[in-house]
Structures are given as structure tokens and as C-alpha cells.
Write a protein that holds these residues in place. Structure first.
Motif, PDB file in Angstrom:
ATOM      1  N   CYS B 679       6.241 -15.936   2.128  1.00 30.63           N
ATOM      2  CA  CYS B 679       4.995 -15.194   2.372  1.00 30.63           C
ATOM      3  C   CYS B 679       5.247 -13.711   2.648  1.00 30.63           C
ATOM      4  CB  CYS B 679       4.268 -15.859   3.545  1.00 30.63           C
ATOM      5  SG  CYS B 679       2.554 -15.403   3.718  1.00 30.63           S
ATOM      6  N   SER B 680       6.318 -13.411   3.385  1.00 35.15           N
ATOM      7  CA  SER B 680       6.571 -12.018   3.755  1.00 35.15           C
ATOM      8  C   SER B 680       7.213 -11.219   2.618  1.00 35.15           C
ATOM      9  CB  SER B 680       7.473 -11.972   4.997  1.00 35.15           C
ATOM     10  OG  SER B 680       8.644 -12.734   4.786  1.00 35.15           O
ATOM     11  N   LEU B 682       5.817 -10.950  -0.356  1.00 37.06           N
ATOM     12  CA  LEU B 682       4.810 -10.604  -1.370  1.00 37.06           C
ATOM     13  C   LEU B 682       3.645  -9.827  -0.779  1.00 37.06           C
ATOM     14  CD1 LEU B 682       4.615 -14.041  -3.231  1.00 37.06           C
ATOM     15  CD2 LEU B 682       5.794 -11.987  -3.991  1.00 37.06           C
ATOM     16  N   PRO B 683       3.003  -9.022  -1.637  1.00 38.18           N
ATOM     17  CA  PRO B 683       1.732  -8.409  -1.254  1.00 38.18           C
ATOM     18  C   PRO B 683       0.583  -9.334  -1.672  1.00 38.18           C
ATOM     19  CG  PRO B 683       2.366  -7.572  -3.382  1.00 38.18           C
ATOM     20  CD  PRO B 683       3.405  -8.610  -2.996  1.00 38.18           C
ATOM     21  N   MET B 684      -0.648  -8.928  -1.405  1.00 39.81           N
ATOM     22  CA  MET B 684      -1.776  -9.628  -2.027  1.00 39.81           C
ATOM     23  C   MET B 684      -1.591  -9.510  -3.546  1.00 39.81           C
ATOM     24  SD  MET B 684      -3.622 -10.971   0.266  1.00 39.81           S
ATOM     25  CE  MET B 684      -4.180 -10.853   1.977  1.00 39.81           C
TER      26      MET B 684
END
Lengths: 160, 751
Positions: B679-680, B682-684
Motif C-alpha cells: 500500500c505504501s 503506490l499513489p492513488m
């Protein structure tokens, strides 16, 4: 060797079970206790699909020995909704399509709830780092992060 | 269908299986148990290549608690000289992949299996099986496998008349390639490599199989096709398909990797031998050693263009790793590579190379991302050489309606140009960039598929609806089917239940794969629903004593029309259902079809990266995918496909790879060292859906699931080049590789 006897509390219910000394908590949850909501994606603490709460700690149940559950208070995904009433995170995940195959979802929800219990106003970065131990291969995390942030906002509003 | 009148198509409804999936109740492959159940375990080859001289199972069989032991002798053999094709697999390879026969061909190749009363006893029994191996020289990488004198995996493979590891070739040709390059003002030729990457589904392979004394077999398993499981298990065990009921569990991710069987035939034979239900669940290490991945590749792409930017010739050569048996996705690589462009002269070739690694399985647009990676990077260099904006170059050469593609078709109405133009007009394309930051673009194509689908639509006695289809729902297809059924019947989507039938309760339905599920199931659900509406009108007509032609169906009600307008009160679905017995019996319809008209999918991506030049870490700062989605029946799950594909491609581009040690074994068979995006990382991930309805589909649906992965690695690679002024020609662009490439000159130029 005789099995070990463990007395603990799971999802609010006093629970007793027998286990081998080398059984993981995940083995016992999914096996004799029939709580298959916690998933085994790796067995090595890398994917977070087996996330549970041990007292107030978020742990990978695959890395915890079942015998360590003695006298503790465990919460699994099965303990998140109250009867038919979904937790706001569960509801928001449905509304925002924050799951695709759904195998990581129980662990992600347990971990997200643990975050919001500590910090009801997380930034996007805080959500991303908190959930960095929960692998999801389907969503790219976008909708998961949005669902956690939206739920936090709604819960803050409700708390006022 | 008139878009503006849609009530449910295009809505983000709650998925029918949602509540079970957020509460932990949904049953995946490993979640089912049975009374009397025992556990199966697989003994795997410790060598990457070895002849199996003999197997002695007697000690294992004597261990208390062991109920059955099997080897290749217990699996139906398909002789090497006669191909038996089932879907995308050849049973000659399948029978040898599920259980090594003459030779073990990779480290982790199954050689025997045991069923015992506990998992621990089954594992212990595997250690007691004595296999006499003649260890053979082995080969892992493509460049080594195609060298003269390389260790050969299969005696029967010949290439150009000589024994070889090149198991097959394919060529697409258009125009005159030499004449094309002769017209070019600029010609750029580059070579690339990509590494094998795993599909990375979080759920490991799992099944539970019960064979009764009369041979009646029930299989619960997680797969991308219960009918594929039934057919493969039938062929590999000799049981007739009519004796096998394959029940699809919820599937915890597949991405193509579950279009094949590994465990089901073994558990079936173990259950038959032991008389007990047998459960088998792979560990993550087994998944990484013996399932999937997709191919690694070596490719060379040469493109020629005139100075005003017209691409006049293109040539691609792709060598793909097949793993231990023939069958790498060269068709996807060579076929999709140049498909987004109108190029008059093309040669695109693929070579299928076997080596001592696990047999590849389908992975999201199999082969196409490998094809696009090389082409889209060379296009970037052409744009740079000609000083043309990379999107403008693509727009100038984009395929459109009427373009003849090298892989065969003449395109009907497609939305590629719209994706490129939307990208060029998007704020992302103009956003400022900082130091060591760069932007890349790329486009991609995937074939998409139709094929066999079946549906049954039944009206319940209380006037609600049950829809049964035959494709495992891997990412929300039930939600989209509910939207379509509700729209057609004119009722609230919550009154529609959507179920995935098993092989005994719904008609034959092909795999969940090829981006085909909603395309194909929407066709059979639509035809079934239209038949049901016909019945509903006829029932109302009967009650009213008028002709069925004089009844219309609107907003979930039958209404008399024409001369009879207003003569009778409307009848709701519930009212008609209540009278079903007296008006002709149960109301329902089923349709089974081989669907056609699945037109290809196109997308264009923009990626921004930043390079940490001290650590070599490439971070994606912003990502936007523009895709022709046909019709977004459930937009949130379409977006989800687009976002998920981008994330997988970012992993492929930056970190994921199989690392083999000097003994020919995978050195990183777990999620700690096989580094998928977390999760950390990647961006939206922005998804811009462009709806150019497929004219050959009742709702305009195009497959959307696979093309989201196709352009990603090239978009990331082009962004890294833009950030550093230096191009990497091999994936992944992992920190050690990037650091190694960052010499003083590059850094100074990038500053």
C-alpha cells in the motif's frame, strides 16, 4: 506428547481449545474453532490476510503460537459486525467497491479498524503505511485507502 | 439500450456476495471441510532436471495414518506423439506437469503424493518416499536454453531439423518489411529483457475432493473455471465428466494463474484410493516454485518512421520462456505488440522456449505486456529522435476503424484514439515535474474473448429473480449481472440474486479469462431475461384474456397496450408470479451460447515517477489510465480492474522477479523477497473510463480486465527515462539495477 489446553476469549466468547505446541493461532482458528474468515496467504507474516487483534495488538495469527492465546482477548473478522449490523468500515468497503476477490479483505478490515481505534484522523500516508503489511493483488489499494479515509471522516462526524 | 433511461446499468450497486466477503463468511478454496476428511501432500523434485529411474513408496505406505500414495502411474498418460488439446492446454503436458513421469523438469515438480489422517503425517510420509534420480544438466535462462549444446528438456522437440529447446514459433506479417524500412528517415532497433513474474494471487491453490465408492466425485476448489476443473480431472483420472461435480469456491485472485489444475486430479485419485475425502492446500512456497508464473522474455524491436512521424515499418522478435513444457504466450506478445498502430509493413515473430522452470500459466493479457513494453519504449525513442511529442506520435499513427492489423483483423469502431486524445487533454499530461522526476506514456491492446456461456433466469414464486451463471466471479461480475437483470426486468437490483452454478446445475461455461466474463454472460443473461419477459407478458395476457402481442413490459409491470390500453390494471412481477401455477407453471428461461463479437480493448497510460538517486528507488508519483471500456455496467468494478492492472504492472516494472540460485532453484519463493507492491509503494491510481459501446453487444460491453496491465511497464520505463535521461532495457528497474546505471554523467545531466 499430550496436547496443550488453552483458555481464552475469542470475539467476546470464553473459549477453550486443545492444540499442539507448534500449532499457530491461525491453524487453531481455521481448524478446530471453524473461524475460517482469517486466511493464510503466506504463513510467514508477509501478507496480513490472517490479521487478528490480540488484546489491543494487531498481529498476524500465522506468526502467533496458539498456546500464547492463554488468558487473552482475541478478535477476528467474525467479531467485527455486531449481529446483522456491519461495522462502518465493512459498510464503506461495500459501498466503495474496496474489494475485488475479497481474500485479503478480512485482514485489511481488522487492520483498518485497529488503525481507526488509535487514530480517527489519519492522513493518506498514515493509512498507506499502516496497511503496508496487508497485501492486496486486485485493487491497487486505491479504493481501500479511500474507504478507510471516508469511514474515518464519517466516524469523526458521528462522534461529535 | 437507451443510456439516459438506464436505472441500474452504470450504477455502483452493492455486490451480491459483498456481505459474506466483509464478514469472513465467504468460503474460498481452503475453507471447506468434510466429515472423515484427510490431508494430501505433494513430494516435489529437489532437482531442476532429473530422470526418474524408480520410486519406492513402500515405507510411506507403511507409516501409520497414511491412507494412499500415488505417483505418475496413477494419472492417465497422454502419449507424446499425439496432441490432445483442452482449451489453452495440451493434455500431453498437463499429465506430466501435475505429476512428473519420465523426468522431473524443474525444482518443485511433483513426483508423488500422499494422503494421511493429518497434515503432519502426510508430510512425514513424503520424506519416506525413495526416488532414484539420475540428475541431469539443466538450463534456466532463455539465452542459455537456445545456445548450441544446451541441455535439452525434451527429445521430441526439433527446431529447424535439429533437437532444440525452441518448441514453437509464430509469425504475423503485413506488407513488405524491406520496402517499408527503405522509406524510413529514422530507424531505431533495441533489445529488451523481462523477468518471469508471478500472478501473485493471495489465495494459494486449494481443493477438497470426495470420491464415493461408485466413483461419484465432488470437487470443491478455487479456480477460474469449474468446467475446466471437471474436464481436466476427467481426462487425468479417467472418470467420466458426468461422474464429476465441480463446485466453484469463492476465488481469492487468479489473474490467469487459476485457468489450470495442479491439485484436483491428485486429490481425486488419492480420495478414490483411500475412500476418504481429501483436502489439499498449497503453501506459498509451493505456489512460487510450481505454479504460474508468466514468461520472462528476450526481445528485439525495430521501428522505422519518416521524418514527419509516419511509422512505415516495424519488426519484432520475441523469445518467451515457456517453463518446462511448450506453451508460452507468444501469440499475445507478437500479436498484440503493434496492434495499436496503423503500420503498413510489419513482421512480428514469437519463439516458444522451454527450460527447467515451472510451466508458465496465463497472466492478465498473456504475453501482451511483454510485446508492448519493447514497442512502446522504441516508439518513445522515435519520438525523441524526431522531436515529436510521444502522444502526438501515437495519435498520428493510431489504429482506427478500418485499420488492418498485422495479427489479422480489420478493426471495427474502436476507442483507441479517444484514449490517446483524452490523455493529451488531461491535466496530468501538463502538470509540472521536479528534479529527478519524469513522465512516460504508453498504449496497449488486448484481444478480449467471447466463447461459451450459459445462464438460467428464474422467477421465484414471490416474484423475485434468481440468475445463475457459470463463471467464477473474480472481481465483481455478479454485481454487474445483477445490474443488467434488474435493468431488463425493470425491478430493484436487490430483488435479483446472482449465483455461480456448479457443473451439475448450470450449462457449460468457459473459463473466467480473456476478459470475457461480463461480455459473454451479459449476452446469455440478456437473452434469458428477454425470454422471461416474453413469458411474463403471455401470462398477463392470459389473465386478461387478450393477445400477448397487446402487452408491454415496463418498469417491472405488464401493461395492456394498443386497443386494450387502460382496460386492465397493470400486473406486477409479483402478481404474475403468484398466478404462475394457474397460467402455465413455473416462469424461467435458460440460454446457452457460444458468444462472438468480443472486440479488442485499448488503453493509454500516463505515469510520473521520481528516482531517489542515492538509493536507486523509483517511486510512482502519479498514474492515470485511459481506457475504452465499452460500457461500464458497474463503474466502480471497472475502475477496480484498471487500478489493479496498473498496480501489477508497476510491480512488474520495478521490483518483481524470480531469482534463481546457482543450483537452479528459486531463491525468493515468498512474499518477503518476491516483492509485490504494498500500500505504501503506490499513489492513488486514476482511471479515466471512455465508453465507446461495442456495437456487437446488447449492452455495449467490451472486456476490461486485462488491457489495464498491457501498457504499464513501458509507461514506467519511459517515465524513468524522462527522469534520468537514461534508458533501462531490462526489467525490473529495481534499486540495485538503477543504482548501477547512475554514473556521474547521467546524474549531472539529469540535474
Amino acid at each position: 506428547m499430550a496436547k496443550l489446553h488453552v483458555s481464552t476469549t475469542i470475539n467476546g466468547e470464553p473459549t477453550e481449545f486443545l492444540c499442539e505446541a507448534n500449532d499457530s493461532m491461525l491453524d487453531v482458528l481455521r481448524g478446530p474453532l471453524g473461524l475460517t474468515g482469517s486466511k493464510e496467504g503466506c504463513g510467514s507474516g508477509d501478507c496480513g490476510a490472517c490479521s487478528i487483534m490480540l488484546d489491543d495488538r494487531l498481529v498476524c495469527s500465522c506468526l502467533m503460537l496458539a498456546a500464547e492465546a492463554e488468558d487473552s482477548d482475541i478478535t477476528t473478522i467474525e467479531g467485527m459486525a455486531v449481529g446483522e449490523k456491519l461495522h462502518p468500515l465493512q459498510q464503506k468497503f461495500l459501498e466503495l467497491a474496496a474489494l475485488q476477490c475479497g481474500i485479503c479483505t478480512p485482514g485489511v478490515l481488522v487492520a483498518s479498524k485497529a488503525l481507526l481505534e488509535r487514530n480517527l484522523n489519519p492522513t493518506e500516508t498514515e493509512v498507506r503505511y499502516w496497511l503496508a503489511g496487508n497485501l492486496c493483488r486486485c485493487t491497487g489499494y486505491d479504493k481501500i485507502v479511500r474507504a478507510v479515509l471516508d469511514t474515518a471522516a464519517e466516524m469523526r462526524e458521528a462522534a461529535q | 439500450m437507451n443510456e439516459t433511461s438506464n436505472k441500474w446499468i452504470g450504477q455502483n450497486t452493492i455486490r451480491p456476495d459483498g456481505a459474506d466477503k466483509v464478514t469472513g463468511r465467504a468460503a474460498y478454496g481452503a475453507d471447506t471441510t468434510m466429515p472423515g476428511m484427510i490431508w494430501g501432500s505433494v513430494l516435489r523434485s529437489p532437482h531442476p532436471h532429473a530422470r526418474i529411474r524408480s520410486i519406492d513408496t513402500s515405507k510411506a505406505e507403511a507409516l501409520p495414518g497414511v491412507k494412499a500414495v500415488i505417483t505418475a502411474k496413477d494419472i492417465v498418460e497422454f502419449p507424446l506423439d499425439k496432441s490432445v488439446v483442452l482449451g489453452i492446454q495440451d493434455m500431453r503436458w498437463m499429465c506430466r506437469n501435475v505429476m512428473a513421469r519420465e523426468k522431473a523438469l524443474f525444482h518443485g515438480h511433483p513426483v508423488a503424493a500422499v494422503a494421511a489422517t493429518t497434515e503432519a503425517i502426510a508430510a512425514e510420509a513424503c520424506k519416506l518416499i525413495d526416488v532414484d534420480y539420475e540428475v541431469l544438466p539443466w538450463v534456466i535462462e532463455i539465452e542459455d536454453a537456445i545456445k548450441p549444446g544446451a541441455p535439452l528438456l525434451h527429445d521430441f522437440i526439433q527446431f529447424e531439423g535439429k533437437p532444440s529447446n525452441i518448441a514453437g514459433t509464430l509469425e504475423h506479417k503485413l506488407g513488405d518489411i524491406d520496402a517499408g524500412f527503405a522509406q524510413a528517415d529514422v530507424v531505431i532497433e533495441r533489445s529488451f529483457t523481462t523477468r518471469p513474474v508471478h500472478q501473485g494471487y493471495i489465495e494459494t491453490h486449494a481443493c477438497l475432493v470426495s470420491v464415493s465408492a461408485d466413483g461419484k466425485t465432488t470437487i470443491w476448489s478455487s479456480s477460474q473455471g469449474q468446467f475446466m476443473v471437471r474436464a481436466m480431472t476427467s481426462l487425468l483420472t479417467g472418470l467420466p465428466q458426468s461422474s464429476i461435480r465441480a463446485i466453484p469456491a469463492e476465488i481469492g485472485g487468479g489473474f490467469g494463474g487459476k485457468t489450470i489444475v495442479y491439485l484436483e486430479p491428485l486429490a481425486t485419485v488419492l480420495s478414490k484410493k483411500s475412500g476418504r475425502p481429501v483436502k489439499m492446500v498449497m503453501s506459498r512456497e509451493e505456489v512460487m516454485r510450481a505454479t504460474g508464473p508468466t514468461s520472462g522474455s528476450m526481445s528485439t524491436v525495430k521501428i522505422g518512421a519518416t521524418k514527419d512521424g509516419k511509422i512505415v515499418a516495424a519488426q519484432g522478435t520475441y523469445y518467451l520462456q515457456a517453463g518446462a513444457f511448450p506453451g508460452s504466450p507468444i501469440r499475445g506478445a507478437a500479436g498484440c505488440a503493434f496492434a495499436p498502430y496503423d503500420i503498413p509493413n510489419v513482421i512480428s515473430r514469437g519463439f516458444d522456449v522451454v527450460s527447467n522452470r515451472s510451466k508458465v500459466a496465463a497472466y492478465r493479457a498473456p504475453g501482451a505486456p511483454i510485446g508492448a513494453y519493447a514497442v512502446e519504449c522504441v516508439l518513445d525513442e522515435i519520438a525523441e529522435a524526431l522531436k515529436i511529442d510521444p502522444l502526438d506520435l501515437r495519435i498520428q499513427n493510431a489504429a482506427r476503424e478500418g485499420t488492418k492489423a498485422a495479427h489479422g483483423p480489420v478493426y471495427p469502431r474502436i476507442g483507441l484514439l479517444e484514449t490517446m486524445e483524452a490523455a493529451r487533454a488531461h491535466p496530468h499530461y501538463k502538470a509540472p515535474l521536479g528534479k529527478f522526476q519524469g513522465r512516460g506514456v504508453a498504449s496497449g491492446f488486448w484481444f478480449n474473448a467471447g466463447g461459451e456461456s450459459s445462464a438460467q433466469v428464474n422467477i421465484t414464486e414471490d416474484g423475485n429473480v434468481v440468475v445463475t451463471t457459470g463463471h467464477p466471479d473474480i472481481g465483481g461480475s455478479r454485481a454487474a449481472i445483477a445490474n443488467i437483470a434488474a435493468e431488463l426486468l425493470g425491478i430493484d437490483y436487490r430483488r435479483v440474486s446472482v449465483l455461480i452454478g456448479d457443473t451439475a446445475t448450470v450449462g457449460y461455461s468457459n473459463l473466467t479469462g480473456g476478459s470475457r466474463v461480463l461480455f459473454a454472460s451479459a449476452i446469455v443473461v440478456t437473452e434469458s431475461a428477454e425470454q422471461v419477459i416474453g413469458q411474463l407478458k403471455a401470462r398477463a395476457a392470459k389473465v386478461w384474456g387478450i393477445s400477448a402481442d397487446a402487452v408491454v413490459w415496463e418498469n417491472g409491470e405488464a401493461r395492456p397496450s394498443g386497443d386494450h390500453t387502460g382496460n386492465f390494471p397493470t400486473m406486477t412481477l409479483a402478481e404474475i408470479a403468484a398466478k404462475a401455477s394457474e397460467t402455465g407453471g413455473p416462469i424461467g428461461a435458460g440460454v446457452q451460447l457460444n458468444t462472438t463479437g468480443a472486440e479488442g480493448g485499448f488503453s493509454t497510460h500516463i505515469c510520473d515517477v521520481e528516482v531517489d538517486v542515492e538509493l536507486g528507488i523509483v517511486s510512482v508519483l502519479r498514474y492515470t489510465s485511459f481506457q475504452d471500456v465499452g460500457r461500464a455496467v458497474h463503474p466502480a468494478y471497472v475502475e477496480g480492474q484498471i487500478q489493479g492492472g496498473a498496480a501489477q504492472g508497476i510491480g512488474w516494472a520495478l521490483n518483481e522477479e524470480y531469482i534463481y540460485n546457482k543450483d537452479g532453484k528459486v531463491d525468493n519463493p515468498g512474499f518477503l523477497d518476491y516483492r509485490m507492491p504494498v500500500c505504501s509503494d503506490l499513489p492513488m491510481l486514476d482511471a479515466v473510463m471512455i465508453e465507446i459501446p461495442n456495437p456487437k453487444h446488447p449492452q455495449g460491453v467490451r472486456g476490461v480486465g486485462e488491457v489495464p496491465l498491457v501498457p504499464v511497464m513501458a509507461a514506467v520505463a519511459n517515465a524513468v527515462h524522462s527522469a534520468l535521461g537514461k534508458r533501462f532495457y531490462s526489467l525490473p528497474m529495481s534499486p540495485p539495477k538503477v543504482l548501477e546505471g547512475l554514473d556521474e554523467g547521467t546524474l549531472q545531466a539529469a540535474e
